[in-house]
Every structure is written in C-alpha cells, then in structure tokens.
Design an enzyme around this catalytic site. Structure first.
Site, PDB file in Angstrom:
ATOM      1  N   LYS A  68       0.841  -1.197   0.000  1.00 59.63           N
ATOM      2  CA  LYS A  68       0.000   0.000   0.000  1.00 59.63           C
ATOM      3  C   LYS A  68       0.878   1.250   0.000  1.00 59.63           C
ATOM      4  O   LYS A  68       0.689   2.158  -0.792  1.00 59.63           O
ATOM      5  CB  LYS A  68      -0.923  -0.032   1.222  1.00 59.63           C
ATOM      6  CG  LYS A  68      -1.798   1.188   1.368  1.00 59.63           C
ATOM      7  CD  LYS A  68      -2.773   1.076   2.512  1.00 59.63           C
ATOM      8  CE  LYS A  68      -3.435   2.422   2.747  1.00 59.63           C
ATOM      9  NZ  LYS A  68      -4.391   2.413   3.843  1.00 59.63           N
ATOM     10  N   GLU A 111      10.249  -4.826   4.763  1.00 57.39           N
ATOM     11  CA  GLU A 111      10.251  -6.238   4.353  1.00 57.39           C
ATOM     12  C   GLU A 111      10.012  -6.366   2.853  1.00 57.39           C
ATOM     13  O   GLU A 111      10.727  -7.073   2.145  1.00 57.39           O
ATOM     14  CB  GLU A 111       9.141  -7.016   5.087  1.00 57.39           C
ATOM     15  CG  GLU A 111       9.372  -7.245   6.563  1.00 57.39           C
ATOM     16  CD  GLU A 111       8.849  -6.107   7.420  1.00 57.39           C
ATOM     17  OE1 GLU A 111       8.651  -4.975   6.888  1.00 57.39           O
ATOM     18  OE2 GLU A 111       8.653  -6.331   8.619  1.00 57.39           O
ATOM     19  N   GLY A 146      -4.945  -1.721   4.883  1.00 60.32           N
ATOM     20  CA  GLY A 146      -4.175  -2.873   4.396  1.00 60.32           C
ATOM     21  C   GLY A 146      -4.896  -4.192   4.648  1.00 60.32           C
ATOM     22  O   GLY A 146      -5.000  -5.047   3.765  1.00 60.32           O
ATOM     23  N   ARG A 147      -5.437  -4.354   5.844  1.00 56.53           N
ATOM     24  CA  ARG A 147      -6.084  -5.636   6.198  1.00 56.53           C
ATOM     25  C   ARG A 147      -7.475  -5.769   5.587  1.00 56.53           C
ATOM     26  O   ARG A 147      -8.138  -6.786   5.775  1.00 56.53           O
ATOM     27  CB  ARG A 147      -6.104  -5.807   7.721  1.00 56.53           C
ATOM     28  CG  ARG A 147      -6.728  -4.653   8.480  1.00 56.53           C
ATOM     29  CD  ARG A 147      -6.380  -4.723   9.967  1.00 56.53           C
ATOM     30  NE  ARG A 147      -6.845  -3.591  10.734  1.00 56.53           N
ATOM     31  CZ  ARG A 147      -6.166  -2.443  10.879  1.00 56.53           C
ATOM     32  NH1 ARG A 147      -5.003  -2.267  10.279  1.00 56.53           N
ATOM     33  NH2 ARG A 147      -6.652  -1.465  11.622  1.00 56.53           N
ATOM     34  N   GLU A 157      -5.256  -6.452  14.646  1.00 57.37           N
ATOM     35  CA  GLU A 157      -4.693  -5.148  14.274  1.00 57.37           C
ATOM     36  C   GLU A 157      -5.814  -4.101  14.349  1.00 57.37           C
ATOM     37  O   GLU A 157      -5.567  -2.928  14.584  1.00 57.37           O
ATOM     38  CB  GLU A 157      -4.082  -5.201  12.865  1.00 57.37           C
ATOM     39  CG  GLU A 157      -2.988  -4.169  12.659  1.00 57.37           C
ATOM     40  CD  GLU A 157      -2.205  -4.346  11.364  1.00 57.37           C
ATOM     41  OE1 GLU A 157      -2.767  -4.108  10.286  1.00 57.37           O
ATOM     42  OE2 GLU A 157      -1.017  -4.720  11.431  1.00 57.37           O
ATOM     43  N   HIS A 197      -6.909 -32.841  17.498  1.00 60.57           N
ATOM     44  CA  HIS A 197      -5.842 -33.677  18.047  1.00 60.57           C
ATOM     45  C   HIS A 197      -4.709 -32.825  18.613  1.00 60.57           C
ATOM     46  O   HIS A 197      -3.595 -33.323  18.791  1.00 60.57           O
ATOM     47  CB  HIS A 197      -5.323 -34.623  16.961  1.00 60.57           C
ATOM     48  CG  HIS A 197      -6.361 -35.629  16.571  1.00 60.57           C
ATOM     49  ND1 HIS A 197      -6.516 -36.828  17.221  1.00 60.57           N
ATOM     50  CD2 HIS A 197      -7.337 -35.578  15.636  1.00 60.57           C
ATOM     51  CE1 HIS A 197      -7.525 -37.495  16.673  1.00 60.57           C
ATOM     52  NE2 HIS A 197      -8.053 -36.746  15.711  1.00 60.57           N
ATOM     53  N   LYS A 201       8.998  -1.169  14.408  1.00 63.27           N
ATOM     54  CA  LYS A 201       9.606  -0.915  13.090  1.00 63.27           C
ATOM     55  C   LYS A 201      10.734   0.106  13.233  1.00 63.27           C
ATOM     56  O   LYS A 201      11.808  -0.041  12.675  1.00 63.27           O
ATOM     57  CB  LYS A 201       8.574  -0.309  12.133  1.00 63.27           C
ATOM     58  CG  LYS A 201       7.557  -1.259  11.569  1.00 63.27           C
ATOM     59  CD  LYS A 201       6.775  -0.487  10.493  1.00 63.27           C
ATOM     60  CE  LYS A 201       5.477  -1.137  10.119  1.00 63.27           C
ATOM     61  NZ  LYS A 201       4.640  -0.309   9.266  1.00 63.27           N
TER      62      LYS A 201
END
Ligand code: F6P
Length: 551
Positions: free
Chosen positions: A208, A214, A274-275, A360, A391, A515
């Site tokens: 965005k 990263e 973003g999400r 977030e 399990h 960050k």
C-alpha cells in the site's frame, strides 16, 4: 468528531450485567424447553447459514445486546462508514472497503469523486492484465508464457492473497502456480524462488505504502535473483524488468522510483486499510490465478454480506449479532480468546488472515477521541483447520478453565468427493464438525460417565462440563463468492466490536515503534559500537552473543 459513546454507561450494559449475574448457562435445558431455539437463532446471510443457538444466548440477552448496539449507535457509524465519512479518526481517512465491491452502476460520491467509478476503472485494468497473463498473450523477455506468479508483500498485502489462493486452489488455472514472499527472513525469498525459471516467472510487488522494509528488501532480492538467473542463462536483461515485475500500491510515484513501469502498476486508495485490501488491486495475483470472472464472483460475495449488514435491523443482522456476542463473551465472561475452526483444509490460512483483521483492528487501549477505553477490548483470535485442531488443542476448550468461544465453519460439498470403503469421507469429516459443537454445548455428566462403568476416581477426569459456546457456519461449497462472504462477515463482526468499545478499528499505530527500533538497532547488530552502547543491557548482551555465534 463524534465522541464515542461509553458502552459501559448505557442502560443496555446495566441490563447485560444483571443478566450475566443471573445467568446459569444450561444449553441442555434451553434446547429441551424450547424446541424452536435452533431455528430461532439461525440466520441466513447470502449463502451462509449461521447457527448461533449453541451460544450462551437467551432472548433477553439478545434483546439487551441489540439495545446496546442501538445505544452506542452501531447503525449510525455503519452508515457513516458506507457513506465515506472519515471514521478513521486518527489517520483522518474514510473507510471504504465496502466500495471496492459495489457493482459498477452503484456510484458513490465522496468529496466530489465517484469512488465506485475509480474502483471499476482499476478493476478493468487488473482484469485485462489477468486475461493477458492467463491466455499467454503476456510473455516474458524470451517470449515464453508466464507459469509462476510470485506475490511479494506483507500483512494485508500478503495474508489475504495467500489465504484466498489456498482457499480457491480448485479454481486456479492449470499450468499456473502462485508463490508468496512476505518475511524479511532471507530464507523466505530463498526458498520461494528455488526451482523457478526466470523466463516464466512474474513478480507482483504489493505494498500500500511502497515503503515497507520487508517488501522492498524482498523485492530487491527478487530482482537480484531474477537478473542473475537470466545472466546465468545468457539472456540479456534489457527490457526484462518491465515484462517480469508489476506493482500494486497507493504510491505510484514510489513504484516508478523502484523501476517498475507505471503502465504495469495497479493503484488503490488510502481509504482502503491494508487488512481490508484483498478485494482491491492487492488481489491482482488472485485475479490472475482464478480469472476475472471468479474474482468478480468473489467481490459479489462480499457485496451480498455488505448489503445484509447495511440493511438488516440489529436483531436480524447476523454480523452485528456475532460482534455483539463477542462483546458479551469478552466483557462479561472475560474470554481472552476466540477460536476460528474451519472444517475445510482449503481454509487453513483463514485463522492467520483473521488475526490481522481482528487484532490489528481491535487491539487498542484508547478510544477514537484519545480517551482510555472503559472496558476490555480485542480478544486473541486463533485456530487451525479441523480435525487437526481436535488432536492438538481442543482438550483445553473442552475441559480447561478458560472460556474459548469458537466458530466452526464447514461446507456441504467438497471439491473432491471421495469414498473410503463405501463411506463418503466428507461426511466423516462433517460428523466431526457436528460432534464437536454438540460435545462442547451439552457435555457429559458424572452420571453418564459412571453409567459407562468408569471407576470412581477417574470419573471427574472424564466429565465434560458443556455450555461452551460455539457458532456453526455452513455454506454450500467453497466458491469464490462464499470466500468473499466469509471475509465480509468477519470484517463487519470486527467493526461492530470496535464501535461498542469506541475504538478506531482502522489504524495500527501499535506496529510503528518496533519498526522504528529495528532500524535504530540494525547498526548495532552490524557492529557499530556507538549504536550498541545506546541499547539497553539485555539487548546489548544479546547482540554481543549473536556476534560471537555468527560465522
Ligand atoms: O503491519 C503494519 C502494516 O501497516 C499493515 O497494516 C499492512 O497491511 C502492512 O503493514 C503492509 O503494509 P504495506 O502494504 O504498506 O506494505
């Protein structure tokens, strides 16, 4: 700015407090006394059948939750969001992911601009690009068609695309494979480019902001890999980047600085969080993988749930009720977490996707006017595809001391219907989906355990208390539309909770400090003595130890 209404000061909150104090949950008795309970608490939203009846929910609780929604004005805030008001207060932005899935003829004017027209102009370009890649009209530098698309992004620019790609694998075009690089751990990029042919690989850089460390680091590493892989084959690099790198961003100027042709960039807008962006151009990798028609169905699925959320009264509004139920559990039962358990292997990344969406969004301690929250917020979302989770961690949900509300998600028709010895394997799978919610709701009493001949000292260990709340969601099949519906459902659940708590569910300041510190610490890690001396004693000792260990 509209001041958030303190939910804890409303008459509905007082009523919920009274109901909670007086509540003796007894799902066995509630079902026995009320043959219509299952039907009354089951809702249809698009293709999703949503059964809330195994929750710690009575008519009185439902009415009080609905009153709470009205008293904190969830409907008003919802309408403001859909209309493009700047409800993301701390970033002073509109929140318009619902506009990303409106039909082309459903104009929405915000600040004099038809945002739906803008959305469809970009969608048309994304679809055109997807068609060219899928048909082989778009070719790489040596004239070969694209076989692998690598999406490079992180957070919202990765989790949605990965989750949906995994969910819709049966819809992916034969001969096309997608890979996803997100982590700055160099092993991620190294593993994902392994075995790839640079001549048939296309990279989509999705960010965005186009500033994320990263993503830009991975994009540069991918570009280096690509250019050296071409060189190894004796292929000239000229013109190659334009044919093998495209971008998705709101910052098209930065895309150009990176060296990607603006004609090969797909934009979106700062009113898409973003999400909340998988249904924007961030989904370009998906449009390529599953095709424009399926991507359009995916968007139509979102829109169907958006319409339900926008138009249904709170008492009939399933996403709103689910958000209110989450508030009921977090604030009155002190549930610290919420499990999401898809009984579909294809949805195995859905819990991870939801973690960003929910945590977030609602992991906040201040309200949108800067004042402190007045109650707990933001439970931990987690989960695993059934029956693997059974399990692993279901023991704690069945017999532990913490209340873990859980959503069970299943589909009626599998992509691969098979039998084992004449038994439909999907039905075995669904039997587990059904058995777990029944066991959680109704438990097993000491008398029932004794009646099976269990010796006395072991009886308590085999008792199931029951009254563990679950929601069951059932869809006809895992189609693109259903995946869109599921995402929109959880977006609106998250929204409802955020409004009750008075928080801005659309900012994410909590990720900023780490960050910034990472950039400050980096020189110390690389050996700068002055930067090392500026760190705390624990961090200094860890860096020294790291430097001793590093070959
Ligand atoms: O983790 C913080 C965050 O800003 C997320 O909200 C976002 O989805 C992610 O980073 C990636 O950001 P971008 O798409 O700008 O690279």
């Amino acid at each position: 700015m509209q001041t958030p209404i303190d939910a804890t000061a409303t008459p509905a909150w007082s009523r919920l407090t009274e109901l909670h104090i007086g509540m003796r949950p007894d799902l066995r008795a509630w079902f026995a006394q009320d043959p219509e309970r299952a039907e009354r608490f089951t809702y249809q939203v698009g293709d999703l059948t949503i059964d809330l009846s195994k929750n710690l929910l009575t008519d009185d609780v439902r009415d009080a939750l609905v009153a709470l929604a009205e008293q904190v004005d969830v409907p008003g805030r919802r309408d403001a969001m859909y209309a493009g008001e700047r409800i993301n207060v701390t970033e002073d932005r509109a929140v318009l992911h619902t506009a990303l899935r409106r039909p082309a003829d459903d104009a929405l004017m915000v600040d004099g601009q038809d945002v739906v027209g803008d959305v469809h102009r970009v969608l048309d370009r994304v679809y055109d690009f997807a068609r060219r890649v899928r048909s082989g009209q778009w070719v790489g530098v040596t004239g070969k068609r694209i076989e692998t698309v690598v999406n490079i992004g992180i957070g919202g620019s990765d989790l949605g695309p990965v989750m949906v790609y995994e969910a819709l694998k049966p819809y992916v075009q034969d001969g096309l494979e997608c890979r996803f690089i997100s982590n700055i751990d160099p092993n991620d990029c190294a593993e994902k480019v392994k075995g790839l042919n640079p001549e048939t690989t296309l990279f989509i850089i999705a960010s965005k902001t186009f500033t994320t460390l990263e993503t830009l680091t991975n994009a540069r590493m991918a570009r280096d890999w690509f250019l050296s892989a071409l060189a190894e084959r004796g292929i000239a690099a000229e013109g190659a980047i334009a044919k093998h790198f495209v971008a998705v961003s709101t910052a098209l100027d930065k895309v150009a600085e990176f060296g990607i042709d603006p004609d090969n960039a797909f934009g979106f807008w700062n009113w898409v969080g973003g999400r909340y962006s998988v249904d924007s151009a961030v989904g370009t990798v998906l449009a390529v993988a599953i095709g424009p028609e399926n991507f359009a169905d995916f968007l139509a699925g979102f829109h169907a749930v958006d319409e339900h959320f926008a138009t249904k009264d709170p008492a009939e509004n399933a996403p709103m009720l689910m958000g209110l139920l989450n508030v009921w559990y977090v604030n009155f039962f002190h549930a610290a977490s919420h499990a999401v358990l898809p009984y579909s292997q294809y949805l195995h990344r859905f819990p991870a996707y939801l973690q960003q969406l929910t945590m977030e969004s609602n992991g906040k301690s201040v309200r949108w006017d800067g004042s402190s929250v007045t109650t707990e917020t933001g439970e931990v979302f987690w989960g695993e595809a059934g029956t693997n989770g059974q399990h692993a961690f279901y023991q704690l949900i069945h017999q532990g001391t913490q209340l873990v509300p859980a959503d069970f998600i299943a589909v009626a028709n599998p992509a691969h219907p098979v039998t084992d010895g004449g038994v439909d394997v999907h039905e075995l799978f669904l039997s587990n989906y059904l058995a777990q919610t029944a066991a959680l709701a109704f438990g097993k009493t000491a008398e029932e355990v004794r009646a099976e001949g269990t010796p006395e000292p072991i009886v308590p260990a085999r008792v199931f208390a029951g009254n563990k709340p679950t929601t069951s969601i059932l869809a006809p099949a895992l189609t693109p539309s259903v995946v869109g519906q599921l995402i929109a459902l959880y977006e609106h659940i998250t929204f409802t909770q955020g409004i009750v708590w008075g928080i801005d569910s659309f900012d994410q300041w909590g990720v900023e400090l780490g960050k910034k510190l990472a950039l400050e610490i980096a020189p110390a890690v690389q050996g700068d003595a002055e930067a090392l001396a500026a760190q705390d004693p624990s961090t200094q000792a860890l860096i020294r130890r790291y430097r001793e260990l590093r070959h």
